[in-house]
Design a protein around this motif. Structure first.
Motif, PDB file in Angstrom:
ATOM      1  N   ARG A 143      19.592 -24.961 -27.316  1.00  0.00           N
ATOM      2  CA  ARG A 143      19.588 -23.734 -25.910  1.00  0.00           C
ATOM      3  C   ARG A 143      20.512 -22.517 -25.776  1.00  0.00           C
ATOM      4  O   ARG A 143      21.018 -22.463 -24.997  1.00  0.00           O
ATOM      5  CB  ARG A 143      19.125 -24.686 -24.794  1.00  0.00           C
ATOM      6  N   VAL A 144      21.103 -22.434 -27.111  1.00  0.00           N
ATOM      7  CA  VAL A 144      21.824 -21.382 -27.104  1.00  0.00           C
ATOM      8  C   VAL A 144      21.904 -19.932 -26.666  1.00  0.00           C
ATOM      9  O   VAL A 144      23.133 -19.528 -25.739  1.00  0.00           O
ATOM     10  CB  VAL A 144      22.751 -21.016 -28.271  1.00  0.00           C
ATOM     11  N   GLY A 145      20.589 -19.288 -26.815  1.00  0.00           N
ATOM     12  CA  GLY A 145      20.870 -18.512 -25.656  1.00  0.00           C
ATOM     13  C   GLY A 145      19.814 -18.289 -24.274  1.00  0.00           C
ATOM     14  O   GLY A 145      19.411 -17.481 -23.923  1.00  0.00           O
ATOM     15  N   HIS A 146      19.316 -19.541 -24.314  1.00  0.00           N
ATOM     16  CA  HIS A 146      19.133 -19.663 -22.435  1.00  0.00           C
ATOM     17  C   HIS A 146      20.133 -19.359 -21.327  1.00  0.00           C
ATOM     18  O   HIS A 146      21.213 -19.599 -21.473  1.00  0.00           O
ATOM     19  CB  HIS A 146      18.531 -21.158 -22.670  1.00  0.00           C
ATOM     20  N   ARG A 147      19.584 -18.620 -20.811  1.00  0.00           N
ATOM     21  CA  ARG A 147      20.114 -18.428 -19.299  1.00  0.00           C
ATOM     22  C   ARG A 147      20.144 -19.624 -18.282  1.00  0.00           C
ATOM     23  O   ARG A 147      19.461 -20.004 -18.306  1.00  0.00           O
ATOM     24  CB  ARG A 147      20.363 -16.981 -18.662  1.00  0.00           C
ATOM     25  N   PRO A 148      21.575 -19.587 -17.251  1.00  0.00           N
ATOM     26  CA  PRO A 148      21.330 -20.864 -16.866  1.00  0.00           C
ATOM     27  C   PRO A 148      19.956 -21.028 -16.068  1.00  0.00           C
ATOM     28  O   PRO A 148      19.734 -21.852 -16.420  1.00  0.00           O
ATOM     29  CB  PRO A 148      22.506 -20.382 -15.249  1.00  0.00           C
ATOM     30  N   GLU A 149      19.169 -19.971 -15.594  1.00  0.00           N
ATOM     31  CA  GLU A 149      18.564 -20.073 -14.577  1.00  0.00           C
ATOM     32  C   GLU A 149      16.815 -20.612 -15.353  1.00  0.00           C
ATOM     33  O   GLU A 149      16.146 -21.095 -15.145  1.00  0.00           O
ATOM     34  CB  GLU A 149      17.746 -19.073 -13.820  1.00  0.00           C
ATOM     35  N   GLU A 150      17.209 -20.420 -16.875  1.00  0.00           N
ATOM     36  CA  GLU A 150      15.625 -21.107 -17.952  1.00  0.00           C
ATOM     37  C   GLU A 150      16.426 -22.477 -18.351  1.00  0.00           C
ATOM     38  O   GLU A 150      15.819 -23.210 -18.976  1.00  0.00           O
ATOM     39  CB  GLU A 150      16.551 -20.171 -19.006  1.00  0.00           C
ATOM     40  N   LEU A 151      17.407 -22.977 -18.146  1.00  0.00           N
ATOM     41  CA  LEU A 151      17.380 -24.340 -18.264  1.00  0.00           C
ATOM     42  C   LEU A 151      17.926 -25.048 -17.242  1.00  0.00           C
ATOM     43  O   LEU A 151      18.101 -24.965 -15.594  1.00  0.00           O
ATOM     44  CB  LEU A 151      19.498 -24.166 -18.588  1.00  0.00           C
ATOM     45  N   SER A 152      17.223 -26.282 -16.966  1.00  0.00           N
ATOM     46  CA  SER A 152      17.277 -27.540 -16.013  1.00  0.00           C
ATOM     47  C   SER A 152      18.514 -27.837 -15.468  1.00  0.00           C
ATOM     48  O   SER A 152      19.641 -27.742 -16.057  1.00  0.00           O
ATOM     49  CB  SER A 152      17.052 -29.201 -16.829  1.00  0.00           C
ATOM     50  N   GLY A 153      18.916 -29.022 -14.472  1.00  0.00           N
ATOM     51  CA  GLY A 153      20.254 -28.463 -13.851  1.00  0.00           C
ATOM     52  C   GLY A 153      21.327 -29.803 -14.684  1.00  0.00           C
ATOM     53  O   GLY A 153      22.103 -29.446 -14.980  1.00  0.00           O
ATOM     54  N   GLY A 154      20.623 -30.545 -15.242  1.00  0.00           N
ATOM     55  CA  GLY A 154      21.155 -31.312 -16.046  1.00  0.00           C
ATOM     56  C   GLY A 154      21.549 -30.425 -17.498  1.00  0.00           C
ATOM     57  O   GLY A 154      22.787 -30.686 -17.769  1.00  0.00           O
ATOM     58  N   ASP A 175      34.712 -33.318 -10.945  1.00  0.00           N
ATOM     59  CA  ASP A 175      34.691 -33.192  -8.859  1.00  0.00           C
ATOM     60  C   ASP A 175      33.021 -33.939  -8.677  1.00  0.00           C
ATOM     61  O   ASP A 175      32.182 -31.776  -9.167  1.00  0.00           O
ATOM     62  CB  ASP A 175      34.872 -32.094  -7.971  1.00  0.00           C
ATOM     63  N   GLU A 176      32.736 -35.347  -8.470  1.00  0.00           N
ATOM     64  CA  GLU A 176      30.787 -35.259  -8.555  1.00  0.00           C
ATOM     65  C   GLU A 176      30.379 -34.127  -9.623  1.00  0.00           C
ATOM     66  O   GLU A 176      29.240 -34.000  -8.630  1.00  0.00           O
ATOM     67  CB  GLU A 176      31.305 -34.236  -6.739  1.00  0.00           C
ATOM     68  N   PRO A 177      30.435 -34.326 -10.698  1.00  0.00           N
ATOM     69  CA  PRO A 177      29.428 -33.670 -10.910  1.00  0.00           C
ATOM     70  C   PRO A 177      27.959 -33.728 -11.292  1.00  0.00           C
ATOM     71  O   PRO A 177      27.073 -32.785 -11.931  1.00  0.00           O
ATOM     72  CB  PRO A 177      30.107 -34.280 -13.033  1.00  0.00           C
ATOM     73  N   THR A 178      27.625 -35.050 -10.632  1.00  0.00           N
ATOM     74  CA  THR A 178      26.515 -35.616 -10.889  1.00  0.00           C
ATOM     75  C   THR A 178      25.631 -34.974  -9.078  1.00  0.00           C
ATOM     76  O   THR A 178      25.256 -35.878  -8.856  1.00  0.00           O
ATOM     77  CB  THR A 178      25.788 -37.134 -11.444  1.00  0.00           C
ATOM     78  N   GLY A 179      26.450 -34.777  -8.266  1.00  0.00           N
ATOM     79  CA  GLY A 179      26.378 -34.344  -6.860  1.00  0.00           C
ATOM     80  C   GLY A 179      25.122 -33.751  -6.887  1.00  0.00           C
ATOM     81  O   GLY A 179      24.428 -34.070  -6.352  1.00  0.00           O
ATOM     82  N   GLN A 180      24.381 -32.727  -7.423  1.00  0.00           N
ATOM     83  CA  GLN A 180      22.976 -32.020  -7.219  1.00  0.00           C
ATOM     84  C   GLN A 180      22.119 -32.316  -8.969  1.00  0.00           C
ATOM     85  O   GLN A 180      20.976 -31.896  -8.274  1.00  0.00           O
ATOM     86  CB  GLN A 180      23.240 -30.378  -8.256  1.00  0.00           C
ATOM     87  N   LEU A 181      22.261 -33.895  -9.200  1.00  0.00           N
ATOM     88  CA  LEU A 181      21.012 -34.845 -10.273  1.00  0.00           C
ATOM     89  C   LEU A 181      20.695 -35.272  -9.816  1.00  0.00           C
ATOM     90  O   LEU A 181      21.144 -35.645  -9.058  1.00  0.00           O
ATOM     91  CB  LEU A 181      21.826 -34.701 -11.445  1.00  0.00           C
ATOM     92  N   ASP A 182      19.674 -35.585  -9.860  1.00  0.00           N
ATOM     93  CA  ASP A 182      18.314 -37.320 -10.248  1.00  0.00           C
ATOM     94  C   ASP A 182      19.368 -37.859 -10.625  1.00  0.00           C
ATOM     95  O   ASP A 182      20.461 -37.522 -11.335  1.00  0.00           O
ATOM     96  CB  ASP A 182      17.569 -36.508  -9.850  1.00  0.00           C
ATOM     97  N   SER A 183      19.213 -39.127  -9.815  1.00  0.00           N
ATOM     98  CA  SER A 183      19.737 -40.166 -10.501  1.00  0.00           C
ATOM     99  C   SER A 183      19.900 -40.408 -11.608  1.00  0.00           C
ATOM    100  O   SER A 183      21.275 -40.907 -12.522  1.00  0.00           O
ATOM    101  CB  SER A 183      19.862 -41.506 -10.005  1.00  0.00           C
ATOM    102  N   ARG A 184      19.091 -40.355 -12.788  1.00  0.00           N
ATOM    103  CA  ARG A 184      18.412 -40.123 -13.854  1.00  0.00           C
ATOM    104  C   ARG A 184      19.478 -39.303 -14.682  1.00  0.00           C
ATOM    105  O   ARG A 184      19.902 -40.165 -15.908  1.00  0.00           O
ATOM    106  CB  ARG A 184      16.904 -40.257 -14.508  1.00  0.00           C
ATOM    107  N   THR A 185      19.031 -38.308 -14.593  1.00  0.00           N
ATOM    108  CA  THR A 185      19.916 -36.896 -15.099  1.00  0.00           C
ATOM    109  C   THR A 185      21.150 -37.451 -15.244  1.00  0.00           C
ATOM    110  O   THR A 185      21.950 -36.800 -15.964  1.00  0.00           O
ATOM    111  CB  THR A 185      19.556 -35.684 -14.532  1.00  0.00           C
ATOM    112  N   GLY A 186      22.004 -38.071 -13.177  1.00  0.00           N
ATOM    113  CA  GLY A 186      23.007 -37.774 -13.243  1.00  0.00           C
ATOM    114  C   GLY A 186      24.311 -39.104 -14.199  1.00  0.00           C
ATOM    115  O   GLY A 186      24.998 -38.978 -14.873  1.00  0.00           O
ATOM    116  N   ARG A 187      22.949 -40.057 -15.363  1.00  0.00           N
ATOM    117  CA  ARG A 187      23.291 -40.659 -15.597  1.00  0.00           C
ATOM    118  C   ARG A 187      24.145 -40.658 -16.807  1.00  0.00           C
ATOM    119  O   ARG A 187      25.078 -40.961 -17.158  1.00  0.00           O
ATOM    120  CB  ARG A 187      22.069 -42.480 -15.252  1.00  0.00           C
ATOM    121  N   SER A 188      22.627 -39.682 -16.997  1.00  0.00           N
ATOM    122  CA  SER A 188      22.951 -39.286 -18.763  1.00  0.00           C
ATOM    123  C   SER A 188      24.176 -38.410 -19.025  1.00  0.00           C
ATOM    124  O   SER A 188      25.553 -38.322 -20.108  1.00  0.00           O
ATOM    125  CB  SER A 188      21.525 -38.629 -18.982  1.00  0.00           C
ATOM    126  N   ILE A 189      23.999 -37.478 -17.213  1.00  0.00           N
ATOM    127  CA  ILE A 189      26.005 -36.756 -17.688  1.00  0.00           C
ATOM    128  C   ILE A 189      27.270 -37.860 -17.259  1.00  0.00           C
ATOM    129  O   ILE A 189      27.920 -37.186 -18.748  1.00  0.00           O
ATOM    130  CB  ILE A 189      25.806 -35.963 -16.315  1.00  0.00           C
TER     131      ILE A 189
END
Ligand code: ADP
Ligand code: MG
Length: 233
Positions: A143-154, A175-189
């Motif tokens: 994903r090196v050439g993707h811009r933020p809007e082309e990436l999922s939150g995680g 500081d709350e790095p998982t606060g904007q992510l669903d719980s499964r994505t948050g867990r992976s972070i």
């Protein structure tokens, strides 16, 4: 240097307090707090909204100055530093990860990771090499050439983690790095941060109110009303 025992803590907060004054009202957001963090360990700060987590992290990372007390990072008194020294500290010794990712929208993933490397004048070829390596490390080698809007939150948070590691900091502040992510994505972070703490030898202090990180933290500190209510060392 004369006393080797003082070198065992990577980060130390002593009698740390922060009072905010707004008009005529005062809020004691952090109260006489002591904390030690060892190199390569993961410390989780828990506590409900308003308990002082962000205030504490900002002081630990040199983004804000305490009202009383001091912060020692790698043997240096952060609270005695002037602004240029603090800026240098934030560039070289501390990596920050925030709830809202904070990526620059017009830059690709690789270019975002290169931003802190530019700030310390790393040469272009080395910047590219290092950003590829870091994006591989966080599982985004494709994903090196993707811009933020082309990436999922995680994925955006993974880019932010790679960026935080760019200058090989000794300390990650999350500081709350998982606060904007669903719980499964948050867990992976959270699992990624824990894995990096162990593989890269960087220490991390992470604020969250997720229950998930408790198992993998080396220490969990519960804050209430600016004070440590459990988990103090
Ligand atoms: P948390 O991150 O745990 O939600 P904060 O550190 O953001 O807690 O806030 C702790 C307390 O300090 C809260 O009561 C909040 O209202 C207050 N506070 C935070 N930042 C400021 C500020 N810049 N000015 C005044 N009060 C603040
Ligand atoms: Mg907060």
């Amino acid at each position: 240097m004369s006393d080797m025992r003082t070198r065992t803590h990577l980060l130390e907060a002593r009698n740390l307090s922060r009072t905010y004054t707004t008009g005529s009202s005062e809020v004691e957001a952090v109260k006489a707090l002591d904390l030690q963090v060892e190199p390569g360990s993961l410390v989780v700060i828990r506590g409900r909204s308003g308990s002082g987590k962000t205030t504490l992290l900002n002081m630990l990372g040199g983004l804000d100055q305490p009202t009383t007390g001091k912060v020692l990072l790698d043997g240096e008194d952060v609270t005695a530093m002037n602004e240029p020294s603090l800026a240098e500290l934030r560039r070289s010794k501390v990596g920050f990860i925030f709830q809202a990712f904070g990526l620059i929208p017009i830059l690709t993933a690789a270019e975002n990771v290169e931003v802190p490397l530019r700030l310390v004048n790393t040469k272009a070829a080395e910047r590219r090499r290092r950003s590829r390596l870091l994006l591989d490390l966080v599982g985004l080698g494709d994903r090196v050439g993707h811009r933020p809007e082309e990436l999922s939150g995680g994925e955006q948070q993974r880019v932010a983690i790679a960026r935080a590691l760019a200058n090989e900091p000794r300390l990650l502040i999350a500081d709350e790095p998982t606060g904007q992510l669903d719980s499964r994505t948050g867990r992976s972070i959270v699992e990624l941060i824990a894995a990096l703490v162990h593989s890269e030898g960087v220490a991390a202090v992470m604020a969250t109110h997720d229950p998930a990180p408790l198992r993998i933290a080396d220490r969990v500190i519960e804050l209430s009303d600016g004070k440590v209510v459990s988990g103090s060392s």
